[in-house]
Motif scaffolding. Sequence first.
Motif, PDB file in Angstrom:
ATOM      1  N   SER A 599      -2.324 -15.913  -7.284  1.00 25.45           N
ATOM      2  CA  SER A 599      -3.745 -15.457  -6.811  1.00 25.45           C
ATOM      3  C   SER A 599      -2.812 -13.541  -6.600  1.00 25.45           C
ATOM      4  O   SER A 599      -1.479 -13.547  -7.026  1.00 25.45           O
ATOM      5  CB  SER A 599      -3.934 -15.619  -5.812  1.00 25.45           C
ATOM      6  N   PHE A 600      -3.815 -12.495  -6.375  1.00 26.73           N
ATOM      7  CA  PHE A 600      -3.765 -11.323  -6.579  1.00 26.73           C
ATOM      8  C   PHE A 600      -4.478 -10.974  -5.949  1.00 26.73           C
ATOM      9  O   PHE A 600      -5.785 -11.499  -5.927  1.00 26.73           O
ATOM     10  CB  PHE A 600      -3.430 -10.836  -8.425  1.00 26.73           C
ATOM     11  N   ILE A 601      -3.730 -10.155  -5.248  1.00 29.19           N
ATOM     12  CA  ILE A 601      -5.168  -9.390  -3.885  1.00 29.19           C
ATOM     13  C   ILE A 601      -4.555  -7.863  -4.584  1.00 29.19           C
ATOM     14  O   ILE A 601      -3.521  -7.588  -3.986  1.00 29.19           O
ATOM     15  CB  ILE A 601      -4.593  -9.994  -2.895  1.00 29.19           C
ATOM     16  N   TYR A 602      -5.723  -7.191  -4.832  1.00 32.37           N
ATOM     17  CA  TYR A 602      -5.074  -5.511  -4.235  1.00 32.37           C
ATOM     18  C   TYR A 602      -6.822  -4.938  -3.274  1.00 32.37           C
ATOM     19  O   TYR A 602      -7.727  -5.251  -3.487  1.00 32.37           O
ATOM     20  CB  TYR A 602      -5.482  -5.171  -6.029  1.00 32.37           C
ATOM     21  N   VAL A 603      -6.117  -3.660  -2.757  1.00 27.45           N
ATOM     22  CA  VAL A 603      -6.855  -3.252  -2.184  1.00 27.45           C
ATOM     23  C   VAL A 603      -6.380  -1.877  -1.846  1.00 27.45           C
ATOM     24  O   VAL A 603      -4.984  -1.636  -1.893  1.00 27.45           O
ATOM     25  CB  VAL A 603      -5.908  -3.811  -0.481  1.00 27.45           C
ATOM     26  N   GLY A 604      -7.257  -1.190  -2.028  1.00 31.31           N
ATOM     27  CA  GLY A 604      -6.640  -0.299  -2.994  1.00 31.31           C
ATOM     28  C   GLY A 604      -7.029   1.370  -2.221  1.00 31.31           C
ATOM     29  O   GLY A 604      -6.503   0.650  -0.188  1.00 31.31           O
ATOM     30  N   GLU A 605      -6.813   2.602  -2.548  1.00 30.89           N
ATOM     31  CA  GLU A 605      -6.061   3.444  -1.820  1.00 30.89           C
ATOM     32  C   GLU A 605      -7.502   3.824   0.102  1.00 30.89           C
ATOM     33  O   GLU A 605      -8.773   3.598  -0.489  1.00 30.89           O
ATOM     34  CB  GLU A 605      -6.108   4.830  -1.999  1.00 30.89           C
ATOM     35  N   ARG A 606      -6.889   3.874   1.277  1.00 31.71           N
ATOM     36  CA  ARG A 606      -7.431   4.561   1.966  1.00 31.71           C
ATOM     37  C   ARG A 606      -6.763   5.563   2.645  1.00 31.71           C
ATOM     38  O   ARG A 606      -5.657   6.026   2.739  1.00 31.71           O
ATOM     39  CB  ARG A 606      -8.326   2.995   2.361  1.00 31.71           C
ATOM     40  N   TYR A 607      -7.350   5.066   4.285  1.00 31.96           N
ATOM     41  CA  TYR A 607      -7.074   6.695   4.487  1.00 31.96           C
ATOM     42  C   TYR A 607      -7.083   5.876   6.631  1.00 31.96           C
ATOM     43  O   TYR A 607      -8.205   4.947   6.608  1.00 31.96           O
ATOM     44  CB  TYR A 607      -8.020   7.730   4.940  1.00 31.96           C
ATOM     45  N   ASN A 608      -6.363   6.465   6.606  1.00 34.73           N
ATOM     46  CA  ASN A 608      -5.867   5.482   8.492  1.00 34.73           C
ATOM     47  C   ASN A 608      -6.427   6.183   9.642  1.00 34.73           C
ATOM     48  O   ASN A 608      -6.220   5.446  10.737  1.00 34.73           O
ATOM     49  CB  ASN A 608      -4.354   5.075   8.934  1.00 34.73           C
ATOM     50  N   GLN A 609      -7.077   7.017   9.167  1.00 34.18           N
ATOM     51  CA  GLN A 609      -7.914   7.898  10.324  1.00 34.18           C
ATOM     52  C   GLN A 609      -9.698   8.123   9.276  1.00 34.18           C
ATOM     53  O   GLN A 609      -9.198   7.872   8.674  1.00 34.18           O
ATOM     54  CB  GLN A 609      -6.995   8.949  10.904  1.00 34.18           C
ATOM     55  N   GLN A 610      -9.654   8.943  11.049  1.00 42.16           N
ATOM     56  CA  GLN A 610     -11.753   9.082  10.287  1.00 42.16           C
ATOM     57  C   GLN A 610     -10.863  10.404   9.021  1.00 42.16           C
ATOM     58  O   GLN A 610     -12.000  10.440   8.734  1.00 42.16           O
ATOM     59  CB  GLN A 610     -11.857   9.755  12.048  1.00 42.16           C
ATOM     60  N   GLU A 611      -9.902  11.471   9.197  1.00 40.71           N
ATOM     61  CA  GLU A 611     -10.515  12.235   8.281  1.00 40.71           C
ATOM     62  C   GLU A 611      -9.589  12.402   6.839  1.00 40.71           C
ATOM     63  O   GLU A 611      -8.368  11.767   7.150  1.00 40.71           O
ATOM     64  CB  GLU A 611      -9.453  13.276   8.642  1.00 40.71           C
ATOM     65  N   ASN A 612     -10.177  12.442   5.937  1.00 35.01           N
ATOM     66  CA  ASN A 612      -9.104  12.461   4.858  1.00 35.01           C
ATOM     67  C   ASN A 612      -8.947  12.680   4.593  1.00 35.01           C
ATOM     68  O   ASN A 612      -9.039  14.168   3.524  1.00 35.01           O
ATOM     69  CB  ASN A 612     -10.804  12.169   3.566  1.00 35.01           C
ATOM     70  N   ILE A 613      -7.853  13.444   4.401  1.00 35.30           N
ATOM     71  CA  ILE A 613      -7.068  14.327   4.474  1.00 35.30           C
ATOM     72  C   ILE A 613      -5.224  13.895   4.179  1.00 35.30           C
ATOM     73  O   ILE A 613      -5.394  12.499   4.657  1.00 35.30           O
ATOM     74  CB  ILE A 613      -5.970  15.440   5.582  1.00 35.30           C
ATOM     75  N   MET A 614      -4.241  14.875   3.474  1.00 30.86           N
ATOM     76  CA  MET A 614      -3.496  13.790   3.016  1.00 30.86           C
ATOM     77  C   MET A 614      -2.230  13.026   3.935  1.00 30.86           C
ATOM     78  O   MET A 614      -1.541  12.299   3.617  1.00 30.86           O
ATOM     79  CB  MET A 614      -2.315  14.989   1.709  1.00 30.86           C
ATOM     80  N   TYR A 615      -2.987  13.599   5.139  1.00 33.75           N
ATOM     81  CA  TYR A 615      -1.987  13.031   6.555  1.00 33.75           C
ATOM     82  C   TYR A 615      -1.797  11.866   6.891  1.00 33.75           C
ATOM     83  O   TYR A 615      -1.361  10.996   7.585  1.00 33.75           O
ATOM     84  CB  TYR A 615      -1.472  13.994   7.478  1.00 33.75           C
ATOM     85  N   ASN A 616      -3.068  11.738   6.535  1.00 32.24           N
ATOM     86  CA  ASN A 616      -3.614   9.839   6.745  1.00 32.24           C
ATOM     87  C   ASN A 616      -3.524   9.361   6.219  1.00 32.24           C
ATOM     88  O   ASN A 616      -4.120   8.128   5.627  1.00 32.24           O
ATOM     89  CB  ASN A 616      -5.475  10.131   7.289  1.00 32.24           C
ATOM     90  N   TYR A 617      -3.522   9.652   4.505  1.00 28.71           N
ATOM     91  CA  TYR A 617      -3.882   8.484   3.614  1.00 28.71           C
ATOM     92  C   TYR A 617      -2.421   7.518   3.169  1.00 28.71           C
ATOM     93  O   TYR A 617      -1.792   7.799   3.753  1.00 28.71           O
ATOM     94  CB  TYR A 617      -2.572   9.708   2.211  1.00 28.71           C
TER      95      TYR A 617
END
Lengths: 674, 392
Positions: A599-617
Amino acid sequence: MKSFYTLFIFAFLSAALSPLLAQTGAQLDSIDEMMDSIYRLSDVTVTSARLNKEIIPPQRLEGKELERLNSLSVADAIRFFSGVQIKDYGGVGGIKTVNIRSMGSEQMGVYYNGIQLGNAQNGQVDLGKFSLENIDEIALYNGQKSNIFQSAREFGSAGSIYLNSRRPKFAEGRDLHLRASMKAGSFYLINPSVLMEYKFNDELSLSLNAEMVSSDGRYKFRYRRVTPSGELAYDTTAVRENGDVNAVRVEAGLQHYYSNTGFWKFHAYYYNSERGVPGAIVNNVWRRGERLWDRNSFVQATFQDEFFDRWSLRVNAKYAFDYTRYVNNDDKLIHVDNIYKQREAYLSVANKYSIFNWWDVSLSYDFQWNGLEEYMDVSRTSHWLAAATAMNLYDHVKLQASVLGTFINEEARERDEVPDKYKVTPGFFASYKPWREIGLTFNAFYKQAYRYPTFNDLYYTDMGNAYLRPELSVQHDVGVEYRIDRSAGLFRLFEIKADYYYNRVKDKIIAYPKGQQFRWTMLNLGLVKINGVDVSSQLSLAFGRDWMLTGKLQYTYQTAIDVTDPSDTYYGDQIPYIPWHSGSAIAMLTWRNYALNYSFIYVGERYNQQENIMYNYTQPWYTHDLSLSGAWRVRGVTLKATAEINNLLSQDYDVILNYPMPKRNYRFSFVVEY
Amino acid sequence: MLMRVLRYIAFAVAAVLLACACREDEIVVPTEYEPLPIPVRSEEDFAPGEPIGMYLLNEGNMGSNKASIDYVDFVNGYYVRSIYTERNSTVVKELGDVGNDIQVYGGRLYAVINCSHKVEVMDARTCRRIGQVDIPNCRYIRFSRDKAYVSSYVGPVSIDPDAQLGAVFEVDTASLSVTREVTVGYQPDELEVLGEYIYVANSGGYRLPNYDYTVSVVERYGMKQVEKIPVGLNLHRIRKDKYGRLWVTSRGDYERVSSKLHLLERKSSVSKDMVVTDTLDIQCSEFVIQGDSMYFYSVAWNSQTETNDVAYGIIDIRTKELLTRSFITDGTQEEIKVPYGIAVNPYNGDIYVTDAKNYVSSGVLHCYGRDGVKKWSVRTGDIPAHMAFVYR
């Protein structure tokens, strides 16, 4: 056999399958039949709840498929469903919650044998605590179970997970079924369990199940960073501390199927655990001192029968008591020692009346009382009243409409007057099957659901806001399904499903800062628009001598956009921890009594805070799991052994920022069944 | 039919696989240089009392490990976002969790990182790390005679675990080691060194509703608490002015008792004892004293409107009169959601105000001229809060 490897590797790139398609597969019995013949199992019971007129079938994992997935808890298995996002804080004891289609964990209803598991305090159910040991089936419904014969509460969640525990099964001519299993593996995991099922007669049976889980939760994790120019900045490996868990679960069930239509069941559940809360890994802090004790117990009973050919009645009752103690022993932090006691009493009556054999109506009423003590003193009385109707027009068109009224009355002993809350929410479900012979089905649904503020939202010290309105989610969904089911030939099963959905979460309850010093309050502020596509497919092939290959593929694309306030810097950004792309793939290869599962699971890129900026990538993560199992039968005793490797490539990843996940780990299990 | 379907699936799968990205090497928190609309000058042109730069400490949310240091470069006209990680890329897990104070002393930059339980010590000119001092639950730092004094929420373990007192740690700035410790009140926040005494504002913030209300007086020579002066509920800031007085803010209980500003003075010109001589009924969350002017702002939750009431002002510290209700004169204060830090450039009188917004997204640093007209704004890290100037 030459093409076997090709087949295995490219099971999902069906282009590679083309040369195989020309082959004529040997006529074989399916492996499941074979396995069954080995176990020689036969159901005693006659009624099957699933024969009901479900308009939109759920995603489902059951029986052997569930057994073969490298999963320890329910949360591990749910990762394989499409449209689901899981929050996993890592390790055997780490909290694992799910949300479906980005609507938030509190919007999920989790049902154990048909009755909702409650947590009135924070609204979330930690699925990591539910072992798969005694679970026979997990089903996930978007919206609600589209079967009108259900309790009123079941009409109320935005998404529903049904966990159904094992129903007693006995080999022919036997009154007793015994099963003992032992799992052991990395992190000093020890997980023994025993099951006993006893048949008093063909109608009445008893089951007892006990399980223990223990793990020191110590696992290595690694943080490696490079500078933008590519040089190594740091590379450190440490051991996760304070992630130990010790848990005991005991369940007992008594069931009496006294006629073709009638039964009653009684179920008792007890879970007791102590665990460390490993906490976030931050600079200079590698160990924390939080401890958590949980004691969950409930008893529930169900009665169901049909009267006068047309009227079906089901009564559910439950009483639950949950005890939680949280202690912070970290000498660097302020000492905390809190006890929370939650009680729940629940009664539900559901009626279904068949006006014609193609037209049913139903009416159900639920009552629930929740009380929280010690840390907060508050109680809530809820009433749900639901009316629904379902029609089946010549097996081509199936329709369902439901309306649910919810009435909530609260009493907070330490706070001001609390307004009563009531809401009416409709739901419409439809499916259309143009041809009886061709397995093509179109379906659609519209549903409103409310998430009621939890006790924490309303009354948590200095943060709660007693005037919160319920959070509203509106779901729209259109889908298509195509299915071929054959009992012979190379192709046994082919299924593909696609759904497009658009959800709006309004009045989303969010924590809002009151000012300095992290003083927050809860407000109805958020507005989130969710657009998504779920695609899933399944293919089963039988070939060679006794070979069977099953492939499952799931993919979700979704956008979940915060549109609360155009002046926010994150206006129009993807909400935290929702990946745009996610998916899973499963390949199961079986030969006689042996099975290899990948089995293989993939979860793509996302942001850890509300703003989609590189510091939250946050980077994508994906894991490969492998398991091999075999079953043997020796003098009336069945033996089964499984070896699992999880995170095969030893990826270092965080699902939640600063909560590192284990690297490659192993698990072995051995089952003896009589 | 089936073949065709399969082929479509194959295409779809291939398309999806292409769309899904794979993991790459994780990069240390990146640094950004953003030009500011200020003239580029040679460093020699700066007067001795004119700051050449200003460090800004972003607190970052608890558990996020996103405390960060930004730098306003007055020489080259740049805003450097996350300068710490560029200068110290080898520090494991970066600066840490929840920055709480930043100060420059003796050519060094000291950052108090609350939830990483340490004081990070750097070179003030380069921001390169020199070392760290481990202090549990540290809050604020002040200096005197080559010693640093750090307040901490946790003192020695007490018999009643729920009534743990706070402490002040003395750190030798040469050896970067803790030399002495003294127990003070509950959850001490800011502290100030005045003469031979250290004054500590005790909050008792975790003891709601039994907040602390005292200023602890610690005799520096013997490192002993000699007195507790009752001042006001839930104390926070404490700063000296050039007249040898202490200005203290209280947060109140956020409900009935509002935030206030208290003034402590010597009982008489010959006495060492400080007493509360005045309490101004002015809500104050943070302030800075520049000359005889106290620039302040306040943020108070209004439960009726469910919004924050924000106010700004200047007080004449000699007369204790409120001079103006706004030091921002062009109406741009409306852009600020939650003011969370203030500084005044001692040379040219520029005012810096940070906006923490919703605490879980990046904030903004605003610069206003002495006349209260906005000069520029720049995006910061999460919860920009504390500022310190560097000189040539």
